[in-house]
Design a protein around this motif. Structure first.
Motif, PDB file in Angstrom:
ATOM      1  N   ALA A  58      57.011  16.007  -1.027  1.00 51.62           N
ATOM      2  CA  ALA A  58      57.808  15.607   0.138  1.00 51.62           C
ATOM      3  C   ALA A  58      57.530  14.150   0.504  1.00 51.62           C
ATOM      4  O   ALA A  58      58.455  13.389   0.851  1.00 51.62           O
ATOM      5  N   HIS A  59      56.269  13.757   0.426  1.00 50.12           N
ATOM      6  CA  HIS A  59      55.915  12.382   0.781  1.00 50.12           C
ATOM      7  C   HIS A  59      56.535  11.374  -0.194  1.00 50.12           C
ATOM      8  O   HIS A  59      57.060  10.326   0.234  1.00 50.12           O
ATOM      9  N   LEU A  60      56.507  11.683  -1.491  1.00 50.98           N
ATOM     10  CA  LEU A  60      56.999  10.731  -2.493  1.00 50.98           C
ATOM     11  C   LEU A  60      58.518  10.679  -2.559  1.00 50.98           C
ATOM     12  O   LEU A  60      59.105   9.613  -2.799  1.00 50.98           O
ATOM     13  N   THR A  61      59.172  11.824  -2.384  1.00 53.18           N
ATOM     14  CA  THR A  61      60.635  11.875  -2.559  1.00 53.18           C
ATOM     15  C   THR A  61      61.397  11.803  -1.245  1.00 53.18           C
ATOM     16  O   THR A  61      62.602  11.513  -1.239  1.00 53.18           O
TER      17      THR A  61
ATOM     18  N   LEU B  96      68.450  22.364   3.178  1.00 51.88           N
ATOM     19  CA  LEU B  96      69.302  21.352   2.582  1.00 51.88           C
ATOM     20  C   LEU B  96      68.558  20.573   1.514  1.00 51.88           C
ATOM     21  O   LEU B  96      69.092  20.311   0.425  1.00 51.88           O
ATOM     22  N   ASP B  97      67.312  20.221   1.805  1.00 47.83           N
ATOM     23  CA  ASP B  97      66.513  19.489   0.813  1.00 47.83           C
ATOM     24  C   ASP B  97      66.254  20.349  -0.421  1.00 47.83           C
ATOM     25  O   ASP B  97      66.199  19.844  -1.553  1.00 47.83           O
ATOM     26  N   THR B  98      66.090  21.664  -0.206  1.00 52.67           N
ATOM     27  CA  THR B  98      65.855  22.560  -1.341  1.00 52.67           C
ATOM     28  C   THR B  98      67.033  22.532  -2.308  1.00 52.67           C
ATOM     29  O   THR B  98      66.855  22.472  -3.533  1.00 52.67           O
ATOM     30  N   GLN B  99      68.260  22.570  -1.771  1.00 54.98           N
ATOM     31  CA  GLN B  99      69.448  22.493  -2.625  1.00 54.98           C
ATOM     32  C   GLN B  99      69.485  21.190  -3.399  1.00 54.98           C
ATOM     33  O   GLN B  99      69.798  21.169  -4.597  1.00 54.98           O
ATOM     34  N   ARG B 100      69.170  20.081  -2.716  1.00 47.75           N
ATOM     35  CA  ARG B 100      69.207  18.773  -3.385  1.00 47.75           C
ATOM     36  C   ARG B 100      68.117  18.679  -4.455  1.00 47.75           C
ATOM     37  O   ARG B 100      68.343  18.125  -5.533  1.00 47.75           O
TER      38      ARG B 100
ATOM     39  N   LEU C  53      53.138  17.285 -10.430  1.00 47.62           N
ATOM     40  CA  LEU C  53      53.972  17.519  -9.257  1.00 47.62           C
ATOM     41  C   LEU C  53      55.369  17.987  -9.657  1.00 47.62           C
ATOM     42  O   LEU C  53      55.954  18.891  -9.030  1.00 47.62           O
ATOM     43  N   LEU C  54      55.909  17.364 -10.706  1.00 46.81           N
ATOM     44  CA  LEU C  54      57.235  17.764 -11.181  1.00 46.81           C
ATOM     45  C   LEU C  54      57.199  19.213 -11.678  1.00 46.81           C
ATOM     46  O   LEU C  54      58.098  20.015 -11.377  1.00 46.81           O
ATOM     47  N   HIS C  55      56.157  19.564 -12.415  1.00 46.15           N
ATOM     48  CA  HIS C  55      56.024  20.934 -12.918  1.00 46.15           C
ATOM     49  C   HIS C  55      55.866  21.916 -11.758  1.00 46.15           C
ATOM     50  O   HIS C  55      56.428  23.016 -11.764  1.00 46.15           O
ATOM     51  N   THR C  56      55.094  21.515 -10.765  1.00 43.83           N
ATOM     52  CA  THR C  56      54.917  22.369  -9.584  1.00 43.83           C
ATOM     53  C   THR C  56      56.248  22.583  -8.881  1.00 43.83           C
ATOM     54  O   THR C  56      56.574  23.713  -8.459  1.00 43.83           O
ATOM     55  N   LEU C  57      57.040  21.514  -8.721  1.00 46.64           N
ATOM     56  CA  LEU C  57      58.339  21.640  -8.065  1.00 46.64           C
ATOM     57  C   LEU C  57      59.242  22.605  -8.828  1.00 46.64           C
ATOM     58  O   LEU C  57      59.874  23.492  -8.229  1.00 46.64           O
ATOM     59  N   GLU C  58      59.326  22.448 -10.145  1.00 48.87           N
ATOM     60  CA  GLU C  58      60.170  23.330 -10.956  1.00 48.87           C
ATOM     61  C   GLU C  58      59.724  24.785 -10.820  1.00 48.87           C
ATOM     62  O   GLU C  58      60.552  25.702 -10.674  1.00 48.87           O
ATOM     63  N   THR C  59      58.415  25.004 -10.870  1.00 48.11           N
ATOM     64  CA  THR C  59      57.882  26.364 -10.780  1.00 48.11           C
ATOM     65  C   THR C  59      58.109  26.938  -9.384  1.00 48.11           C
ATOM     66  O   THR C  59      58.473  28.116  -9.228  1.00 48.11           O
ATOM     67  N   HIS C  60      57.928  26.111  -8.361  1.00 47.84           N
ATOM     68  CA  HIS C  60      58.104  26.562  -6.975  1.00 47.84           C
ATOM     69  C   HIS C  60      59.562  26.961  -6.724  1.00 47.84           C
ATOM     70  O   HIS C  60      59.826  27.987  -6.077  1.00 47.84           O
TER      71      HIS C  60
ATOM     72  N   SER D   3      62.774  10.396  -9.358  1.00 44.12           N
ATOM     73  CA  SER D   3      62.101   9.283 -10.033  1.00 44.12           C
ATOM     74  C   SER D   3      60.705   9.020  -9.484  1.00 44.12           C
ATOM     75  O   SER D   3      59.792   8.681 -10.262  1.00 44.12           O
ATOM     76  N   PRO D   4      60.464   9.175  -8.175  1.00 42.78           N
ATOM     77  CA  PRO D   4      59.099   8.952  -7.665  1.00 42.78           C
ATOM     78  C   PRO D   4      58.053   9.877  -8.268  1.00 42.78           C
ATOM     79  O   PRO D   4      56.856   9.616  -8.156  1.00 42.78           O
ATOM     80  N   LEU D   5      58.489  10.959  -8.907  1.00 39.51           N
ATOM     81  CA  LEU D   5      57.537  11.896  -9.510  1.00 39.51           C
ATOM     82  C   LEU D   5      57.264  11.609 -10.985  1.00 39.51           C
ATOM     83  O   LEU D   5      56.496  12.333 -11.623  1.00 39.51           O
TER      84      LEU D   5
END
Length: 421
Positions: free
Chosen positions: A394-397, A405-409, A358-365, A350-352
């Motif tokens: 990382a800062h926002l979420t 572990l964070d990658t899985q979540r 940023l959300l698109h970058t996360l999905e692509t990454h 939700s913070p994104l």
């Protein structure tokens, strides 16, 4: 047409051609029927009753019509072809191939022509050439009419067959009793089915404007169905049963039910299903993603529901094309089930919401397995930009993609948002 209005008769050896042909009808009919049996394999398999009855009458009718064409020096009229048209529809209903029917007409005209011009002399050349043009006109007109009749009858039969198949498929997918509909459709139910949910990629030709795109879609589906039928037939003995493959498909995919043999306690070889998935991809010329399960007829509904859900999970996690089963995505499947757990996962991102880049970058990454250069190439940005955006995520979420572990979540949260709409 009144005799006094008829054109001058075509003659051969001093005798009107139409009279010569009419007199030869009994002999020619036997000769033509013999050529059918000698030349066309399927005619040798016809009942004697049909050869001596319906087909004999059609040959006689055709010869008399050719005599009339020669007498009046014109092509056949539509109403004069009614016996031939009706016969073509009957041949279609009997399953005699169209090429066999057309060959029969060519053989008949050839036999008639040979008998007609056998006594021809040098002075008959002009009339013989005129007769040749008339016979070609008769043959062209007759073949056009019988093809139209044959294909119309076949289309009607195929529509009825397809309706019956669709009804059986629909009943199976609703989990209702299918014995009656299957019997009505002449479909023998398999002891169990390979239930496939398919996602079909888009062929480049489907992007064409105008009618080209829809035509490409239909061609893709036709190749898919052909590959299914071919595979089911060629793989009989490997666990597949030669029988009716049922499907509900559109350009994007759908459900396929492949009949399987009894099994006899032998585990199903999933490698066979992998080969089928690969065969479908080659036939269609697109990527194919499939989710599969085995089910008895009464369990097809549940299996179809499960494979659709597995396919959703596979696509949500952007897995590569290929074959998947529930054991392949058990964790992802469970994490993305509707309920408070999925909502909580989705809420992690939700913070994104105010930062679509940023959300698109996360999905692509995540899709590029955290490869910063691959992500940068896909996003058309500098790798340092990827690093900056990852730090912002990382800062926002509070979750860092570099932490296992964070990658899985994060991956689960992305899938939860997608599956939750």
């Amino acid at each position: 047409m009144d005799d006094k209005n008829l054109p001058e008769c075509l003659t051969v050896a001093g005798r009107p051609m139409h009279l010569r042909l009419t007199g030869l009808v009994p002999v020619l009919t036997r000769r033509i029927l013999g050529s059918f049996v000698d030349t066309i394999p399927i005619y040798r398999q016809l009942p004697e009753e049909e050869l001596s009855g319906d087909i004999t009458r059609v040959v006689e009718s055709s010869l008399h019509l050719v005599a009339r064409v020669l007498r009046e020096r014109r092509g056949p009229l539509p109403e004069e072809l009614s016996a031939l048209v009706a016969s073509a529809a009957r041949r279609a209903e009997e399953g005699i191939p169209l090429e066999a029917v057309i060959t029969a007409y060519h053989l008949g005209v050839q036999q008639a022509w040979d008998a007609l011009v056998e006594p021809a002399e040098r002075d008959d050349l002009a009339d013989v050439l005129s007769a040749n043009r008339l016979l070609l006109l008769f043959l062209g007109t007759a073949v056009e009419a019988i093809c139209a009749s044959y294909l119309a009858e076949r289309q009607s039969m195929l529509s009825q067959e397809q309706y019956a198949r669709d009804r059986v498929t629909s009943v199976l997918l609703r989990g209702e009793s299918v014995v009656g509909p299957a019997a009505d459709a002449g479909i023998r139910l398999a002891a169990r089915y390979l239930v496939l949910s398919l996602a079909l990629g888009t062929h480049p030709d489907e992007h064409q404007k105008g009618p080209g795109g829809p035509i490409a879609s239909r061609r893709k589906l036709r190749r898919i169905r052909g590959a299914l039928e071919e595979f089911a037939g060629s793989s009989a003995g490997e666990g597949l049963e030669e029988g009716t493959v049922l499907s509900v498909l559109d350009a994007g995919g759908g459900i396929v039910l492949v009949p399987l043999a009894e099994g006899g306690g032998t585990p199903w070889e999933w490698a066979t299903t992998t080969r089928l998935t690969d065969a479908l991809s080659r036939a269609a010329g697109v990527a194919v993603t499939a989710a599969a399960e085995l089910a008895a007829p009464e369990k097809v509904k549940d299996a179809a529901g499960l494979t659709r859900q597995v396919l959703e999970v596979v696509r949500a996690f952007e897995r590569p094309p290929g074959l998947y089963r529930l054991p392949d995505v058990t964790l992802e499947y469970q994490l993305t089930r509707p309920g408070a757990g999925r909502d909580a996962l989705a809420a992690l991102l939700s913070p994104l919401d105010g930062h679509p880049e940023l959300l698109h970058t996360l999905e692509t990454h995540l899709a590029h397995r955290l490869d910063r250069r691959g992500t940068a190439t896909a996003l058309h940005v500098h790798p340092n930009t990827v690093d900056y955006r990852v730090r912002r995520i990382a800062h926002l979420t509070g979750l860092h993609p570099s932490d296992p572990l964070d990658t899985q979540r994060l991956a689960a949260a992305v899938a939860a948002r997608r599956l939750g709409g």
